[in-house]
Write an enzyme that holds these catalytic residues in place. Sequence first.
Site, short mmCIF file in Angstrom:
data_model
loop_
_atom_site.label_atom_id
_atom_site.label_comp_id
_atom_site.label_asym_id
_atom_site.label_seq_id
_atom_site.Cartn_x
_atom_site.Cartn_y
_atom_site.Cartn_z
N SER A 27 46.05 17.57 23.33
CA SER A 27 47.00 18.43 23.70
C SER A 27 48.16 17.74 24.47
O SER A 27 47.81 16.49 25.03
CB SER A 27 46.10 19.39 24.48
N TYR A 38 41.47 21.27 32.14
CA TYR A 38 41.68 21.10 30.78
C TYR A 38 42.55 19.95 30.83
O TYR A 38 42.24 19.16 29.56
CB TYR A 38 42.52 22.43 30.35
#
Length: 263
Positions: A140, A153
């Site tokens: 990401s 995350y």
Amino acid sequence: MPENRFTNRVVFVTGGTSGLGADTCELFIAEGAKVFVTDLLERDILQRLGHENAHFQQCDISSVSQCENAIKACIERFGRLDVLFHNGARLADLATVVDHDVETFDSVVKTNLYGLFYLARAAIPQMQKQGKGAIVTTASTAGLFGDYGLASYSAAKAGTVNLTRTMALDHAREGIRINCVCPGYMVTPMTDGFRAEQHVHEALLESIPMNRGADPKEIGRAVLFLASDDASFITGQALVIDGGWTAASGCPNFPKLFGKAKL
Ligand SMILES: NC(=O)c1ccc[n+]([C@@H]2O[C@H](COP(=O)([O-])OP(=O)(O)OC[C@H]3O[C@@H](n4cnc5c(N)ncnc54)[C@H](O)[C@@H]3O)[C@@H](O)[C@H]2O)c1
């Protein structure tokens, strides 16, 4: 007209029944692959992909035994393993480190980072036997830069980027290429919350130079490229696909603020 870059190739996918994973399974099948789809839930994926070239097995990627069993089952069923697309992941509620509970942090890192270690460890020996293989992981932009409130995350995705690079070095001489994609904002169930409140969604789109989120297939096509022989000299890379998001330094859009440009 789809190409047929994956004829006679077997692709193992995690997080394969929703969002990017499911769309990418479709793209792989359209190019001739047999796909071993795994996820926590089946979500009627075989109705969507058809039973002929797809098989589903439940697999929690935070469990080492389930990862090992699923890779074994894939090889037993299809006789080989050419591509691992490791894509499953979860988010935690937005929180600073102080407010982040320890169990959730553990669970996010186990799911989003350890799962890659468990699966690669199980899959690479088969690719070594075959003398060739490709692993693509979904990281990401949050794995390249900090994002407010996303401690677990971001930490796990940064780990994914560097584990991808390190594994690529370790296995480059064996014909195994390992890369990751780093999507920006994609329109998938994971980001439903950002679309639920209009002012949040508007601010999100405003921050993206292309002023929209990605259709997951726009990321999926890059996954297929990295997994295919078209990318035969590419390994250890983190391919950012974000509509220009990370091209900016983070400073405000001054021309717009001064009314000097239609930006
Ligand atoms: N949507 C975005 O804006 C965005 C941006 C950057 C990166 N990503 C990444 O893209 C990937 C795909 O996410 P998505 O956006 O399609 O969201 P999604 O929620 O539709 O898909 C995530 C999938 O991971 C599965 N999953 C979660 N925990 C799991 C576990 N313990 N074991 C097995 N599977 C598990 C879910 O069941 C789901 O099918 C993820 O790695 C995500 O972090 C998404």
